[in-house]
Structure formats: structure tokens, C-alpha cells
Design a protein around this motif. Structure first.
Motif, short mmCIF file in Angstrom:
data_model
loop_
_atom_site.label_atom_id
_atom_site.label_comp_id
_atom_site.label_asym_id
_atom_site.label_seq_id
_atom_site.Cartn_x
_atom_site.Cartn_y
_atom_site.Cartn_z
N ALA A 56 -4.26 -37.30 -83.41
CA ALA A 56 -4.48 -38.00 -82.06
C ALA A 56 -5.78 -39.11 -82.40
O ALA A 56 -6.19 -38.36 -83.45
N ASP A 57 -5.67 -39.99 -82.00
CA ASP A 57 -6.68 -40.72 -82.10
C ASP A 57 -7.61 -40.34 -80.96
O ASP A 57 -8.12 -39.49 -80.48
N ALA A 58 -9.08 -41.06 -81.16
CA ALA A 58 -10.10 -40.69 -80.50
C ALA A 58 -9.96 -40.86 -79.37
O ALA A 58 -10.01 -40.20 -78.29
N ARG A 59 -8.72 -41.66 -78.61
CA ARG A 59 -8.66 -41.72 -77.11
C ARG A 59 -7.52 -40.08 -76.78
O ARG A 59 -6.93 -39.86 -75.58
N GLY A 60 -7.29 -40.13 -77.36
CA GLY A 60 -6.02 -38.51 -77.58
C GLY A 60 -4.56 -39.00 -77.34
O GLY A 60 -3.71 -38.47 -76.97
N ARG A 61 -4.55 -39.93 -77.78
CA ARG A 61 -2.90 -40.67 -77.58
C ARG A 61 -2.33 -40.40 -79.03
O ARG A 61 -2.83 -39.54 -80.31
N THR A 183 5.59 -26.75 -93.10
CA THR A 183 4.54 -25.54 -93.17
C THR A 183 3.11 -25.54 -92.34
O THR A 183 3.22 -26.76 -91.68
N PRO A 184 2.42 -24.47 -91.94
CA PRO A 184 1.54 -24.77 -91.21
C PRO A 184 0.71 -26.00 -92.13
O PRO A 184 -0.50 -26.36 -91.15
N ARG A 185 0.58 -26.32 -92.93
CA ARG A 185 -0.09 -27.36 -93.87
C ARG A 185 0.12 -28.61 -93.35
O ARG A 185 -0.65 -29.92 -93.39
N GLY A 186 1.54 -28.77 -93.84
CA GLY A 186 2.07 -29.85 -93.86
C GLY A 186 4.02 -30.21 -93.90
O GLY A 186 4.11 -29.09 -93.57
N ALA A 187 4.22 -30.82 -94.36
CA ALA A 187 6.43 -30.31 -94.97
C ALA A 187 6.07 -31.25 -96.09
O ALA A 187 4.80 -32.46 -96.45
N PHE A 188 7.29 -30.92 -96.98
CA PHE A 188 7.54 -31.47 -98.29
C PHE A 188 9.45 -31.56 -98.01
O PHE A 188 9.53 -30.99 -97.61
N ASP A 206 -3.47 -35.64 -92.60
CA ASP A 206 -4.66 -36.22 -93.06
C ASP A 206 -4.15 -37.77 -93.97
O ASP A 206 -5.12 -37.79 -95.59
N GLY A 207 -3.08 -37.47 -94.60
CA GLY A 207 -2.01 -37.96 -95.35
C GLY A 207 -1.46 -37.35 -96.36
O GLY A 207 -2.11 -35.71 -96.59
#
Length: 222
Positions: A56-61, A183-188, A206-207
Motif C-alpha cells: 500500500a502507498d503512503a496514503r494507505g491505498r 507463499t507467505p513471502r510471495g508467489a512463483f 517489493d519486487g
């Protein structure tokens, strides 16, 4: 709306599409807000937004993607949480099983889903329908065609047991079917894991990062 924060691939319907479009028009100078002409209020009154994998961005969107009628009509946007009227998850789409009565259930993607669903249920894995098939089944907007792919999501909090992983990989014999493992860390992509024997590109908030174990904290970016 779901009880917890929306997750990637969740579908979100707008509470007030006209207000969302108007707000974006008021800030058309901002690249993260301006909507393309095809993303009209009339379209967004029918079509849900797809949650993207980002923080989410700084505004929580909420990071979302807007889908149109064609593959070329895709647009990244940010959604205020207050605008979410309803949410549907890939797992909910699978449980509703609307492909069984779909008027065009003979389409290759829907036929593939009809074959895969009982096998996935028998594996007792947490699975759902994403991509264009999930979008169409959840929204009632029939955007599918003969060349549509089938994207499935399997959510696994812990590493898959070898028999379950082998059974899932066997489903990939259908070239139009893709399975993403969350997974709890991301997806593959399971197809990549089958090809490499383990090392995969893990999509995280985060990429993307390369990792040998997608259930552990990633350490190296590609």
C-alpha cells in the motif's frame, strides 16, 4: 469486503465508480492516478479491479489493476480502501464453480478448469481461479475466447508435500494451464520450479527476487 486486507488476485468492486473516475480526472497530471478513456464509470460499475502485488502507498491505498475488454487494456492504479464495496477471492470463485453452468463451458479454458477442479479438490490444496477466467466467472462479463489461458492459484503456507507438488506439476501437461503458488513471502510459477528443480523467480511486494526456497525470506534480486 474480505475480513483481512485484500491479497494479490482478489477482485474488488467500487462503491462509487463515478467518484473514483472523477477523482482520477481531477489529478490527471499524476501518473499514478490518470485513467485511460476506456476505464469509464460505466465499465467500472460492472468490472472489478484486480489487486496487484505491491505494498500500500503512503496514503494507505490498495495497489490495483484495471482490466478492460482486450489484453491491451490494462492499467495500474491505486484504490482508497473506503471505495471497496465488495471483494471476491480466487478461492471463492473456485468454490462457486460457475463454470459448470457457463453457457460457453465448452471453451478450452473452461473445459480445462472442469477437468482440473476435481483433481485439485482431491489433493486437498487451497486453490482458486485467477486471471481472465476468474475475472469473467466472478463478474459475469464474458471476455473469454478460444485462446484464453487458465490461471490457477495454489496457496501454501508451508512447502508442498512432494506427492502434492508432483500431482500439481502433472496438471501442467495442459499447455494453456498455469499454476502460481502463493507463499507467505510471495508467489512463483510452478512451471518454472518444475523446469529448474527448485530455483524460482519469486514475486514479492517489493519486487521480484531469485530464490531456492520460496518459503524462506528472499535474499537475492535477479
Amino acid at each position: 469486503m474480505t475480513a483481512s486486507a485484500p491479497l494479490p488476485h482478489d477482485l474488488l468492486w467500487l462503491a462509487d465508480p463515478a467518484a473514483f473516475v472523477a477523482d482520477c480526472a481531477d489529478h490527471a497530471d499524476r501518473a499514478d492516478c490518470a485513467l485511460p478513456a476506456w476505464a469509464s464509470a460505466a465499465w467500472l460499475a460492472q468490472a472489478p479491479l484486480v489487486v496487484r502485488r505491491a505494498r500500500a502507498d503512503a496514503r494507505g491505498r490498495i495497489p490495483v489493476g484495471v482490466r478492460g475488454v482486450t489484453r491491451a487494456q490494462r492499467h495500474a492504479a491505486w484504490l482508497p480502501a473506503a471505495q471497496v464495496a465488495r471483494a471476491v477471492t480466487p478461492r471463492m470463485i473456485a468454490r462457486l464453480a460457475r463454470w459448470r453452468e457457463h453457457p460457453r463451458r465448452a471453451l478450452p479454458a473452461l473445459a480445462a478448469l472442469a477437468r482440473a477442479a476435481p483433481l485439485l479438490d482431491a489433493m486437498r490444496v487451497d486453490w482458486g481461479v485467477a486471471g481472465s477466467v476468474g475475472f469473467s466467472l466472478a463478474s459475469g462479463l464474458d471476455l473469454l475466447h478460444e485462446g484464453s489461458d487458465l490461471d490457477l492459484l495454489v496457496t501454501a503456507a508451508a512447502p508442498l508435500a512432494p506427492p502434492a507438488e508432483r500431482a500439481l506439476i502433472a496438471l501442467l501437461d495442459d499447455p494453456r494451464l498455469d499454476i502460481q503458488v502463493g507463499t507467505p513471502r510471495g508467489a512463483f510459477a510452478l512451471r518454472e520450479r518444475a523446469r529448474t528443480g527448485g530455483r524460482v523467480l519469486l514475486k514479492t511486494a517489493d519486487g521480484p527476487v531469485m530464490c531456492d526456497d520460496p518459503w524462506l525470506a528472499p535474499a537475492a534480486r535477479p
